[in-house]
Design an enzyme around this catalytic site. Sequence first.
Site, short mmCIF file in Angstrom:
data_model
loop_
_atom_site.label_atom_id
_atom_site.label_comp_id
_atom_site.label_asym_id
_atom_site.label_seq_id
_atom_site.Cartn_x
_atom_site.Cartn_y
_atom_site.Cartn_z
N ASN A 150 0.74 -1.12 0.12
CA ASN A 150 0.05 0.02 -0.08
C ASN A 150 0.96 1.37 0.11
OD1 ASN A 150 -2.20 1.66 0.21
ND2 ASN A 150 -2.87 0.79 2.16
N HIS A 165 -15.57 -4.17 10.30
CA HIS A 165 -14.92 -2.88 11.04
C HIS A 165 -16.14 -2.24 11.14
CE1 HIS A 165 -10.66 -2.66 9.39
NE2 HIS A 165 -10.89 -4.04 9.63
N ARG A 184 -14.66 -5.17 14.80
CA ARG A 184 -13.61 -4.21 15.53
C ARG A 184 -14.34 -2.87 15.65
NH1 ARG A 184 -8.52 -1.74 12.11
NH2 ARG A 184 -10.22 -0.13 11.55
N TYR A 235 -8.03 8.51 12.11
CA TYR A 235 -7.82 7.18 11.21
C TYR A 235 -8.53 6.18 11.56
CZ TYR A 235 -5.16 3.91 8.44
OH TYR A 235 -4.75 2.89 7.81
N ASP A 264 -8.18 -1.43 17.45
CA ASP A 264 -6.81 -1.06 16.88
C ASP A 264 -6.49 0.31 17.08
OD1 ASP A 264 -4.63 -0.86 15.11
OD2 ASP A 264 -5.81 -1.14 13.23
N HIS A 266 -3.50 1.39 16.33
CA HIS A 266 -2.53 1.96 15.10
C HIS A 266 -1.24 2.41 15.54
CE1 HIS A 266 -6.51 2.30 13.23
NE2 HIS A 266 -6.01 1.56 12.34
N GLU A 282 -5.07 -4.10 19.34
CA GLU A 282 -4.16 -4.36 18.16
C GLU A 282 -3.28 -3.28 18.05
OE1 GLU A 282 -4.88 -4.17 13.34
OE2 GLU A 282 -6.58 -4.81 14.56
N GLU A 289 0.94 -6.71 11.26
CA GLU A 289 0.55 -6.80 9.97
C GLU A 289 1.56 -6.02 9.10
OE1 GLU A 289 -2.02 -2.72 9.40
OE2 GLU A 289 -2.83 -3.99 10.91
N ARG A 296 -0.39 -11.47 13.49
CA ARG A 296 -1.22 -10.48 12.28
C ARG A 296 -0.56 -10.46 10.92
NH1 ARG A 296 -5.59 -8.36 11.98
NH2 ARG A 296 -4.93 -6.15 11.07
N HIS A 354 -3.96 -9.88 9.04
CA HIS A 354 -4.54 -8.63 8.53
C HIS A 354 -5.26 -8.97 7.00
CE1 HIS A 354 -4.42 -4.46 7.29
NE2 HIS A 354 -3.48 -4.58 6.07
N ASP A 396 -6.41 -3.23 1.09
CA ASP A 396 -5.01 -3.15 0.26
C ASP A 396 -4.36 -4.62 -0.02
OD1 ASP A 396 -4.55 -3.27 3.08
OD2 ASP A 396 -2.63 -2.93 2.69
N GLU A 405 -9.44 -10.80 9.66
CA GLU A 405 -9.91 -9.71 9.08
C GLU A 405 -10.63 -9.82 7.93
OE1 GLU A 405 -8.67 -4.93 8.98
OE2 GLU A 405 -7.09 -6.37 8.86
N TRP A 459 0.46 6.71 13.03
CA TRP A 459 -1.03 6.82 12.81
C TRP A 459 -1.99 7.09 13.82
CZ3 TRP A 459 -1.46 2.05 9.13
CH2 TRP A 459 -0.87 2.07 7.69
#
Length: 402
Positions: free
Chosen positions: A37, A122, A147, A159, A210, A212, A236, A262, A283, A312, A316, A339, A402
């Site tokens: 990604n 999600h 999630r 995000y 998550d 992030h 996560e 991930e 993940r 993950h 993407d 996921e 993030w």
Amino acid sequence: MKIVDARVIVTCPGRNFVTLKIVTDEGVTGVGDATLNGRELAVASYLRDHVAPLLIGRDPARIEDTWQYLYQGAYWRRGPVTMSAIAAVDTALWDIKGKVAGLPVYQLLGGRSREGVTVYGHANGETVEEVLVEVARYVDLGYRAVRVQCGVPGLPKTYGVSADKLFYEPADAALPSEATWSTPRYLSHVPGVFARVRDEFGPTLRLLHDVHHRLTPIEAARLGQSLEPYALTWMEDPVPADLQEGFRLIRQHTTTPIAVGEVFNSVFDAAQLIREQLIDYIRATVVHAGGITHLRRIFDLAALHHVRSGSHGATDLSPVCMAAALQLDISIPNFGLQEYMRHTAQTDEVFPHGYHYADGYLHPAETPGLGVDIDEEAAARYPYAPAYLPVNRLEDGTVHPW
């Protein structure tokens, strides 16, 4: 049987994907995902310019030997670009192996260990009320795990929270957009979100969150402790995994399970966390961790240390990667969760596949190989379009994870 062609296909049916298609002299083909990604063209070049020429004339049945040839034979090893390229080759060779054998790949990995692959979706919203609506939507769709992400009061954008709920794509601009982050606001808000979700949906729905990578270890310990009453399946990416000793501090302060990996590319990224039992779910993915061959090694190490898989599965990762992941998920003994972010109709058109969702589970295709392909004519209608993930800054302007 020999490899006679290895084509790199870049397409953008709503988002960018890189796919490798290997062709043999007997007409059997195999596909592998090579999407990284925001850095897609780097992998496409690596494959086209440095890997594809090495494959011509090789025996596609020699999967392990080819993996070692591409990994051990290159002086510059590992890293996301190299491992995504190797993953594409490895996955395509497993696809060919299954087609030649007349079996779905999971049968070559030892057969089924379960009837279906439990997936999570999600649920996100700017407000708690919006989150509750989205969780209810997934429950109505039969999901057993969700999630939960929520906007943070006082921040204009968070995000993981999007306007398009079912087909969320975080890569949003030709150049990286920027968002503002506040850890104090986040830490004070999240526990209340999960209190409302638990109160609304009861104790049996599996809930995930998550972070992030946004916190320090002691901040993550505080968050994990504050979430203990709501019995999360996992928290996560609580911290960046570069300094893995930090996970010991989190473990000392909370029993909330931890998922990470991930962005991992190899077993060496995960070995310390697994061996010291500092995480509960790994993940890593087929596409970013060296393909089916190497990801299975990671999962085997995890199985020895009470760590489950939780791969993950964001948008993407193309349907090629999802098909490969399901073949592995259905076969390993230490599967945890998968996921599952749904792809758009355009993506499904480009990547026809046989896996399907039903009542909270994904089911791999029963056709020989991976049960997925790429429609090259359809792919050609969607040219590459630059797209990047956003950059986060603190309220004072400091660049932040993030």
